[in-house]
Scaffold this motif. Sequence first.
Motif, mmCIF file in Angstrom:
data_model
loop_
_atom_site.group_PDB
_atom_site.id
_atom_site.type_symbol
_atom_site.label_atom_id
_atom_site.label_comp_id
_atom_site.label_asym_id
_atom_site.label_seq_id
_atom_site.Cartn_x
_atom_site.Cartn_y
_atom_site.Cartn_z
ATOM 1 N N ASN A 169 -54.427 68.566 79.809
ATOM 2 C CA ASN A 169 -54.486 69.456 79.496
ATOM 3 C C ASN A 169 -53.465 70.323 80.680
ATOM 4 N N GLY A 170 -52.602 69.041 80.591
ATOM 5 C CA GLY A 170 -51.151 70.271 81.465
ATOM 6 C C GLY A 170 -50.396 71.309 80.962
ATOM 7 N N VAL A 171 -49.775 70.518 79.922
ATOM 8 C CA VAL A 171 -48.983 72.051 79.388
ATOM 9 C C VAL A 171 -49.399 73.073 79.123
ATOM 10 N N ALA A 172 -50.891 72.779 78.693
ATOM 11 C CA ALA A 172 -52.106 74.240 78.096
ATOM 12 C C ALA A 172 -52.127 74.989 79.984
ATOM 13 N N THR A 176 -61.473 78.995 82.640
ATOM 14 C CA THR A 176 -60.930 78.046 81.409
ATOM 15 C C THR A 176 -60.364 77.328 82.181
ATOM 16 N N TYR A 177 -60.194 77.097 84.048
ATOM 17 C CA TYR A 177 -59.109 75.750 84.488
ATOM 18 C C TYR A 177 -60.378 74.618 85.188
ATOM 19 N N VAL A 178 -61.916 76.096 85.390
ATOM 20 C CA VAL A 178 -62.469 74.699 86.066
ATOM 21 C C VAL A 178 -63.078 73.629 84.372
ATOM 22 N N VAL A 209 -57.944 75.262 73.858
ATOM 23 C CA VAL A 209 -58.717 76.754 72.582
ATOM 24 C C VAL A 209 -60.012 76.724 73.582
ATOM 25 N N ALA A 210 -61.208 75.344 73.429
ATOM 26 C CA ALA A 210 -62.291 75.538 74.131
ATOM 27 C C ALA A 210 -61.932 76.003 75.197
ATOM 28 N N ALA A 211 -62.041 76.096 75.902
ATOM 29 C CA ALA A 211 -61.661 76.279 77.661
ATOM 30 C C ALA A 211 -60.889 77.280 77.890
ATOM 31 N N PHE A 212 -60.326 78.295 76.685
ATOM 32 C CA PHE A 212 -60.061 79.588 76.679
ATOM 33 C C PHE A 212 -60.531 80.435 76.614
ATOM 34 N N ARG A 213 -61.419 79.703 75.257
ATOM 35 C CA ARG A 213 -63.070 80.553 74.836
ATOM 36 C C ARG A 213 -63.981 81.375 76.197
ATOM 37 N N TYR A 214 -64.400 79.521 76.359
ATOM 38 C CA TYR A 214 -65.162 79.713 77.804
ATOM 39 C C TYR A 214 -64.881 80.700 78.468
#
Length: 223
Positions: free
Chosen positions: A78-81, A132-134, A143-148
């Motif tokens: 997930n570094g690039v994201a 999101t970062y958590v 994508v799922a992390a940002f939606r969360y």
Amino acid sequence: MTSETDQTAFRHALAEVPGFIYHNGLRLALISLAWTLASLPLVTIGPVTLAAYVAIRDLRSDCNRIDWDNVWTVLRQNGVASALFSGIPVAFGAVAVTYGVTALRQGSLAGELVALMAAYVALYVALALIPTYVKLAHGTDPVAAFRYGVSWLAHHPTPALAMGLLTVVVLAVTAVLTIAFVLLFAGIAFSIQVAVVESVDERIGETTVTENSRRKPRASGRG
């Protein structure tokens, strides 16, 4: 119910942070130092922040140690994201400043509106990036992390704003002394953020389980 749960979770998180910092002071200082030095190129802020979140989650776990293999695994995934996500509030913040300064010079109402909208988006995204970062630190798909993160902010605005204000307070206090910022800011601020997000999620999960158990139909007792 959600508001009361959020307040309880927030207070619980703040209550546990001092003890966590006390027992992990040296390691948090090293995390802060590494975060500060690695953030100097600016474009690396996203990935190093993600790495700090992963390290702090490891310290909060039962193992109470930093699993460097886990840190590198999450960074590769997930570094690039995280780098791309961190650029969003910066971009909107730059638009807000540019249009704001121009509007003040020219007296343009349209420019002021654009500046205000851009500033609002920058603040909103910055707050949404905390959960999101958590989630990214868990190894969740970007994508799922940002939606969360966006959903978490929408459902828990009070603890989100409180986290933002506390982060600003920690920044202001530690920035007074350069050494304090280098050794304390990231460790304290990120510990608060991770604790609040995880505490809210835990409390919401407990509340949901309790409510579901109460809604279970009772057996009629008929043969």
